[in-house]
Design a protein around this motif. Structure first.
Motif, short mmCIF file in Angstrom:
data_model
loop_
_atom_site.label_atom_id
_atom_site.label_comp_id
_atom_site.label_asym_id
_atom_site.label_seq_id
_atom_site.Cartn_x
_atom_site.Cartn_y
_atom_site.Cartn_z
N TYR A 107 13.74 -29.16 9.19
CA TYR A 107 14.21 -28.01 8.43
C TYR A 107 13.24 -27.69 7.29
N GLY A 108 12.67 -28.75 6.70
CA GLY A 108 11.67 -28.53 5.66
C GLY A 108 10.46 -27.80 6.19
N ALA A 109 10.04 -28.12 7.42
CA ALA A 109 8.90 -27.44 8.02
C ALA A 109 9.19 -25.96 8.21
N VAL A 110 10.40 -25.65 8.68
CA VAL A 110 10.78 -24.25 8.86
C VAL A 110 10.82 -23.53 7.52
N GLU A 111 11.41 -24.17 6.51
CA GLU A 111 11.48 -23.54 5.20
C GLU A 111 10.10 -23.39 4.56
N THR A 112 9.21 -24.34 4.85
CA THR A 112 7.85 -24.23 4.33
C THR A 112 7.14 -23.01 4.92
N ALA A 113 7.28 -22.84 6.24
CA ALA A 113 6.69 -21.66 6.87
C ALA A 113 7.30 -20.39 6.31
N SER A 114 8.63 -20.40 6.11
CA SER A 114 9.30 -19.24 5.55
C SER A 114 8.85 -18.96 4.13
N GLY A 115 8.74 -20.02 3.32
CA GLY A 115 8.31 -19.84 1.93
C GLY A 115 6.88 -19.37 1.82
N ALA A 116 6.01 -19.88 2.71
CA ALA A 116 4.62 -19.46 2.70
C ALA A 116 4.49 -17.97 2.94
N VAL A 117 5.40 -17.44 3.76
CA VAL A 117 5.42 -16.00 4.02
C VAL A 117 5.63 -15.23 2.73
N ILE A 118 6.63 -15.63 1.96
CA ILE A 118 6.98 -14.88 0.75
C ILE A 118 5.87 -15.00 -0.29
N VAL A 119 5.21 -16.19 -0.32
CA VAL A 119 4.05 -16.34 -1.21
C VAL A 119 3.03 -15.26 -0.93
N LEU A 120 2.79 -14.98 0.35
CA LEU A 120 1.80 -13.97 0.73
C LEU A 120 2.37 -12.57 0.68
N ALA A 121 3.61 -12.41 1.14
CA ALA A 121 4.17 -11.06 1.31
C ALA A 121 4.41 -10.35 -0.02
N ALA A 122 4.87 -11.09 -1.04
CA ALA A 122 5.21 -10.43 -2.30
C ALA A 122 4.00 -9.76 -2.97
N PRO A 123 2.88 -10.47 -3.15
CA PRO A 123 1.72 -9.77 -3.73
C PRO A 123 1.13 -8.70 -2.82
N ILE A 124 1.21 -8.92 -1.50
CA ILE A 124 0.74 -7.88 -0.57
C ILE A 124 1.60 -6.65 -0.70
N ALA A 125 2.92 -6.84 -0.83
CA ALA A 125 3.81 -5.70 -1.04
C ALA A 125 3.46 -4.97 -2.32
N GLY A 126 3.14 -5.73 -3.40
CA GLY A 126 2.74 -5.10 -4.65
C GLY A 126 1.47 -4.29 -4.51
N ALA A 127 0.49 -4.82 -3.76
CA ALA A 127 -0.77 -4.10 -3.55
C ALA A 127 -0.54 -2.83 -2.74
N LEU A 128 0.29 -2.93 -1.69
CA LEU A 128 0.58 -1.75 -0.87
C LEU A 128 1.32 -0.70 -1.69
N TYR A 129 2.25 -1.16 -2.52
CA TYR A 129 3.00 -0.23 -3.37
C TYR A 129 2.06 0.47 -4.34
N GLY A 130 1.08 -0.27 -4.85
CA GLY A 130 0.11 0.33 -5.77
C GLY A 130 -0.72 1.42 -5.11
N ILE A 131 -1.00 1.26 -3.82
CA ILE A 131 -1.73 2.30 -3.08
C ILE A 131 -0.85 3.52 -2.86
N ARG A 132 0.33 3.27 -2.34
CA ARG A 132 1.31 4.33 -2.14
C ARG A 132 2.69 3.69 -2.11
N PRO A 133 3.65 4.12 -2.91
CA PRO A 133 4.93 3.44 -3.01
C PRO A 133 5.69 3.29 -1.70
N THR A 134 5.45 4.19 -0.75
CA THR A 134 6.17 4.10 0.53
C THR A 134 5.50 3.18 1.53
N LEU A 135 4.28 2.75 1.27
CA LEU A 135 3.48 2.06 2.28
C LEU A 135 4.08 0.75 2.79
N PRO A 136 4.77 -0.06 1.97
CA PRO A 136 5.34 -1.31 2.52
C PRO A 136 6.35 -1.09 3.64
#
Length: 389
Positions: free
Chosen positions: A319-348
């Motif tokens: 379960y820890g392995a699954v949660e680690t994979a899931s958490g790694a996603v959010i580590v990457l996705a949140a700043p990527i979402a911020g960058a996409l939003y900065g380009i155009r708010p609808t882009l994410p």
């Protein structure tokens, strides 16, 4: 439902209530403290990184030393983190509190293990989604309560309210009984777990699925406030709809064969993205938030599927392995979402939709098969059969 599952459900109800008082307003408060979308994404990503780093060690410790003590430590840490966020007067101190709250995510793997071992005749998917529904039930009322406090007192007050509610939740979980530690036939290390071919093939599905469904979510409150002129109280009401969706979808989809439930959850999240992105007004946004509750259902389905891939003595570690994979996603996705939003708010939003299509394809190919008996106990297919979860 067993006594211990009832106690966990009650405790999670209060935790869901407390967390939902601030969860939907967290980006708005960081914006109030001076953060731009990119910094907000980075801070959320750091919190998720803190969570990601704890899953495997916590799962392993729970397997070796027992789950209850780790659960209590996680609850107490959450109380402390909420208190820091309430007392914070600057973005830096608030970020420290939020990152500490991320560290409390170490409780997730032991909690899933505890629920799995306390379920008796229930299937794993049913146990996880039903107990998750208790958390979600609390989350129905939290956003409206938080919105009321935010508009009549100040936005910061929601974190003080959450601290009190978290303390109540902690007072309940301490009455949960300890569970015996599973005896190992042989010593099993991290390398042995990751030599498990079935699990290794399953984790990329977890990563892509969570990334696809989460990408548009972190900055949705800011999008609705800045681009669609929704008020804080309206966003709080949307959060209540999200809580309703969490309950209904957890209870409904949780009774399905898990591969089918995962596919439907992904489709519902895709529809929610369209409604929030293209919706002409508040009713559409509320419907989008309701269907977005399928994200947590999909997560529970993914966690449940890992149970049939490993020895029970390593359940917490898996379960820890699954949660680690899931958490790694959010580590990457949140700043990527911020960058996409900065380009155009609808882009994410369109980016998330395209990735969900990819996730659906991977689900059909990589999801390990698990059938559910009418009586409710899981019947795992051969581990080599990786067509589905």
């Amino acid at each position: 439902m067993t006594r211990d599952l009832r106690l966990v459900a009650i405790s999670l109800f209060f935790w869901g209530l407390g967390e939902a008082t601030w969860y939907y307003f967290e980006p708005l408060y960081m914006q109030q403290l001076g953060a731009d979308p990119i910094r907000i994404g980075v801070i959320i990503g750091l919190s998720s990184l803190a969570m990601t780093l704890t899953h495997l060690p916590a799962g392993a410790l729970a397997d070796r030393f027992g789950r209850r003590s780790i659960l209590i430590a996680g609850w107490l840490s959450g109380v402390a983190a909420a208190g820091i966020m309430y007392l914070a007067r600057s973005l830096t101190v608030f970020a420290v509190g939020l990152v500490l709250y991320g560290f409390t995510g170490f409780v997730i793997s032991p909690l899933n293990s505890y629920i799995t071992n306390a379920r008796r005749e229930w299937s794993v998917a049913r146990a996880l989604t039903t107990i998750g529904a208790a958390y979600s039930l609390g989350a129905i009322f939290g956003p409206a309560l938080g919105g009321w406090f935010a508009e009549r007192i100040e936005l910061r007050s929601v974190f003080g309210l959450a601290t009190v509610i978290f303390a109540i939740s902690t007072a309940v979980i301490v009455f949960a009984a300890p569970q015996p530690v599973e005896k190992r036939e042989e010593d099993l290390h991290y390398r042995d777990l990751f030599s498990n071919t079935a699990l290794s093939r399953f984790l990329p599905l977890v990563f892509v699925s969570i990334f696809a469904m989460y990408l548009s979510w972190p900055l949705t409150p800011i999008f609705l406030q800045n681009e669609r002129q929704m008020s804080v109280s309206q966003i709080g009401l949307f959060g209540a709809f999200n809580g309703v969706g969490l309950v209904l979808l957890n209870l409904g989809l949780g009774r399905l064969e898990s591969r089918r439930g995962l596919i439907l959850a992904q489709v519902f999240v895709a529809v929610s993205i369209v409604l929030i992105w293209q919706g002409p007004g508040a009713p559409w946004f509320a419907a989008g938030y309701l269907l977005a509750g399928a994200f947590r259902t999909a997560h529970s389905m993914l966690v449940a599927q890992a149970e049939g891939l490993v020895h029970r003595a390593n359940l917490g570690l898996a379960y820890g392995a699954v949660e680690t994979a899931s958490g790694a996603v959010i580590v990457l996705a949140a700043p990527i979402a911020g960058a996409l939003y900065g380009i155009r708010p609808t882009l994410p939003f369109p980016a998330g939709l395209l990735l969900i299509v990819l996730a659906l394809v991977l689900t059909l190919k990589l999801s390990p098969g698990v059938l559910t008996r009418a009586a409710g106990s899981p019947v795992p297919m051969a581990i080599s059969d990786l067509r589905r979860e």
